[in-house]
Write a protein that holds these residues in place. Structure first.
Motif, PDB file in Angstrom:
ATOM      1  N   HIS A 197       0.684  -1.327  -0.139  1.00 13.17           N
ATOM      2  CA  HIS A 197       0.035   0.002   0.117  1.00 13.17           C
ATOM      3  C   HIS A 197       0.733   1.320   0.146  1.00 13.17           C
ATOM      4  O   HIS A 197       0.668   2.134  -0.812  1.00 13.17           O
ATOM      5  CB  HIS A 197      -1.126  -0.052   1.209  1.00 13.17           C
ATOM      6  N   ASP A 198       1.807   1.335   0.884  1.00 14.33           N
ATOM      7  CA  ASP A 198       2.784   2.452   0.966  1.00 14.33           C
ATOM      8  C   ASP A 198       3.732   2.637  -0.259  1.00 14.33           C
ATOM      9  O   ASP A 198       3.723   3.764  -0.796  1.00 14.33           O
ATOM     10  CB  ASP A 198       3.588   2.264   1.938  1.00 14.33           C
TER      11      ASP A 198
ATOM     12  N   ASP B  31       1.453   4.167  -2.693  1.00 13.05           N
ATOM     13  CA  ASP B  31       1.058   5.694  -2.353  1.00 13.05           C
ATOM     14  C   ASP B  31       2.461   6.535  -2.790  1.00 13.05           C
ATOM     15  O   ASP B  31       2.213   7.509  -3.305  1.00 13.05           O
ATOM     16  CB  ASP B  31       0.889   5.757  -1.022  1.00 13.05           C
TER      17      ASP B  31
ATOM     18  N   GLN C  27       2.591   6.770  -6.513  1.00 13.34           N
ATOM     19  CA  GLN C  27       1.263   7.774  -6.892  1.00 13.34           C
ATOM     20  C   GLN C  27       1.883   9.292  -6.644  1.00 13.34           C
ATOM     21  O   GLN C  27       1.740  10.230  -7.257  1.00 13.34           O
ATOM     22  CB  GLN C  27       0.168   7.547  -6.260  1.00 13.34           C
ATOM     23  N   GLU C  28       2.322   9.293  -5.255  1.00 16.04           N
ATOM     24  CA  GLU C  28       2.377  10.743  -4.909  1.00 16.04           C
ATOM     25  C   GLU C  28       3.763  11.473  -5.808  1.00 16.04           C
ATOM     26  O   GLU C  28       3.946  12.483  -6.092  1.00 16.04           O
ATOM     27  CB  GLU C  28       3.135  10.743  -3.348  1.00 16.04           C
TER      28      GLU C  28
ATOM     29  N   VAL D  57       2.652  12.450  -9.209  1.00 15.91           N
ATOM     30  CA  VAL D  57       1.816  13.733  -8.947  1.00 15.91           C
ATOM     31  C   VAL D  57       2.882  14.511  -9.019  1.00 15.91           C
ATOM     32  O   VAL D  57       2.666  15.744  -9.811  1.00 15.91           O
ATOM     33  CB  VAL D  57       1.009  13.622  -7.810  1.00 15.91           C
TER      34      VAL D  57
ATOM     35  N   LYS E 295       6.615   9.138  10.408  1.00 12.90           N
ATOM     36  CA  LYS E 295       5.995   7.985  10.830  1.00 12.90           C
ATOM     37  C   LYS E 295       6.536   6.965  11.788  1.00 12.90           C
ATOM     38  O   LYS E 295       7.670   6.747  11.294  1.00 12.90           O
ATOM     39  CB  LYS E 295       5.457   7.268   9.412  1.00 12.90           C
TER      40      LYS E 295
ATOM     41  N   HIS F 271      -5.821  14.094  -5.047  1.00  9.64           N
ATOM     42  CA  HIS F 271      -5.136  12.994  -4.996  1.00  9.64           C
ATOM     43  C   HIS F 271      -4.963  12.600  -3.552  1.00  9.64           C
ATOM     44  O   HIS F 271      -4.607  13.667  -2.555  1.00  9.64           O
ATOM     45  CB  HIS F 271      -3.458  13.303  -5.554  1.00  9.64           C
TER      46      HIS F 271
ATOM     47  N   ARG G 204      -3.508  10.490  -0.553  1.00 10.89           N
ATOM     48  CA  ARG G 204      -2.657   9.659  -0.188  1.00 10.89           C
ATOM     49  C   ARG G 204      -3.259   8.698   1.085  1.00 10.89           C
ATOM     50  O   ARG G 204      -3.759   9.307   2.064  1.00 10.89           O
ATOM     51  CB  ARG G 204      -1.499  10.087   0.612  1.00 10.89           C
ATOM     52  N   ARG G 205      -3.087   7.454   0.882  1.00 10.54           N
ATOM     53  CA  ARG G 205      -3.904   6.522   1.923  1.00 10.54           C
ATOM     54  C   ARG G 205      -3.199   6.345   3.303  1.00 10.54           C
ATOM     55  O   ARG G 205      -3.555   5.881   4.200  1.00 10.54           O
ATOM     56  CB  ARG G 205      -4.312   5.257   1.238  1.00 10.54           C
ATOM     57  N   GLY G 206      -1.930   6.715   3.361  1.00  7.30           N
ATOM     58  CA  GLY G 206      -1.051   6.186   4.212  1.00  7.30           C
ATOM     59  C   GLY G 206       0.065   6.925   4.674  1.00  7.30           C
ATOM     60  O   GLY G 206      -0.161   8.392   4.411  1.00  7.30           O
TER      61      GLY G 206
END
Lengths: 167, 231
Positions: free
Chosen positions: A21-22, A25, A28-29, A32, A66, B84, B86-88
């Motif tokens: 998942h990360d 992300d 994708q980030e 963008v 995190k 957009h 971000r999920r996490g």
């Protein structure tokens, strides 16, 4: 321009984050951010290390905010697809167990050591490439690599695992 | 860097081992390594271990990228008017993940004599006072969850090993579909009759468990899980 690099970026992002998942992300980030800078991108001579550096910077930026997850996700057997082509079933099991142990022990390394092992020993970037990507002198990287491997070997030796059981 | 063929001792062999397996030595240095290795069983073993480690690292598995992800990610990146999400990593979970979320938590104990007893919604675990005992909180997620928040509030005189003096501990973490284990090494330093409160939260869904901790003077700690409260 970026499409041919997405899969490699995803794999690297997965290695960094340890999470599918990360990884999605992160990629994708990154895309963008980069598509808004396409003029700058078109002037980059060697795109792969440039993208790797961008991904690494993004990961570090997010990672610092995190806490490391306390969850023991164990080892995902569904992704243990890579194999030694000439290994027998017993060797395959031993290799898989050893990789499980390595994956766990890599989490005990500090972040600089873990990232360097990922890039050099797993993803096969050269030290010269990594020096540019991480903006770190090669001599420092060599010392760090030596300490990282030594720590990994020691932690594996301290456990019940025999390094000789690899393929 | 030493040039030319020469006789290495074991320390020199070990000093050059990384460069040797990385192919960074000159031909002469490599020959010196081979010459030393041929006559030294310890260094043969060290080289074998190094090569095994390198080979295992090279073939560390990674999941394949989800089919269609590349096209989807590029499409989203080229649509600047789109939000957009971000999920996490930091904050915010996909709203789709929140709807109908059902989380629950069970506790099992890692005890040598497997004393854990489950009776309906109540679990009791007998542990020893002043001794580190690990309980596993097993979070069963109905689907992959990104950015779930796990919180613990500890009673006085009970601490999680590695978090000295902390009564409240919070983690943001991802949960895989199925069982996710949070090993919780606990130590009680005095008699306790209070609750450890553990909660898991994702989006607008939150579930809280109150875990009764009783520490007897007879050197035993009793953990009792009471039925969950849905908040």
């Amino acid at each position: 321009m970026l499409a041919p690099h997405v899969e490699h970026l995803y794999h690297l992002a997965y290695r960094f984050s340890r999470s599918q998942h990360d990884a999605e992300d992160l990629v994708q980030e990154l895309l963008v951010k980069l598509y808004s800078r396409h003029n700058e991108l078109s002037k980059v001579k060697s795109l792969k290390p440039w993208l790797t550096r961008s991904l690494y910077n993004l990961y570090i930026d997010l990672y610092r905010r995190k806490e490391r997850s306390p969850i023991d996700h164990g080892y995902d057997e569904t992704i243990s697809a890579s194999a030694c082509t000439d290994a027998g079933p017993q060797q395959e099991v031993q290799r898989s167990e050893m990789q499980h142990a390595i994956a766990k022990q890599m989490d005990t390394l500090n972040e600089n050591q873990r990232i360097l092992l990922i890039m050099h020993d797993i993803e096969s970037y050269t030290l010269a490439e990594i020096a540019v990507i991480l903006d770190t002198p090669i001599g420092t990287l060599k010392s760090r690599l030596h300490r990282s491997r030594a720590k990994l070997k020691k932690s594996l030796d301290d456990g019940t695992f025999s390094l000789n059981s690899a393929c | 860097m030493v040039e030319g063929l020469y006789f290495m001792n074991c320390k020199q062999f070990h000093d050059h081992l990384d460069d040797y397996v990385d192919g960074m030595l000159s031909q002469e240095q490599s020959q010196s390594m081979q010459q030393h290795e041929a006559g030294c069983l310890d260094c043969q073993h060290a080289l074998g271990q190094q090569q095994a480690l390198m080979q295992a690292l090279k073939s560390m598995p990674a999941p394949k990228m989800r089919p269609g992800f590349a096209q989807q990610a590029i499409k989203r990146a080229t649509e600047p008017q789109q939000q957009h999400h971000r999920r996490g990593f930091v904050t915010g979970f996909g709203s789709a993940l929140v709807a109908g979320l059902a989380l629950w938590m069970v506790v099992t104990a890692m005890l040598p004599n497997n004393e854990a007893v489950m009776q309906e919604d109540v679990m009791q675990v007998m542990l020893s006072l002043h001794q580190e005992s690990t309980i596993n909180l097993a979070f069963n997620a109905p689907k992959d969850l990104v950015g779930a928040k796990i919180s613990l509030i500890l009673p006085a005189n009970v601490e999680v090993i590695g978090f000295p003096g902390q009564r409240e501990i919070t983690w943001i973490t991802d949960l895989n579909k199925g069982q996710n284990i949070l090993p919780l090494p606990l130590k009680a330093s005095a008699a306790v009759d209070d609750f450890l409160v553990a909660s898991i939260e994702s989006g607008q869904s939150k579930k809280t468990f109150r875990i009764q901790i009783e520490v007897t003077n007879q050197g035993r700690t009793e953990l009792v899980i009471t039925p969950a409260n849905m908040v």
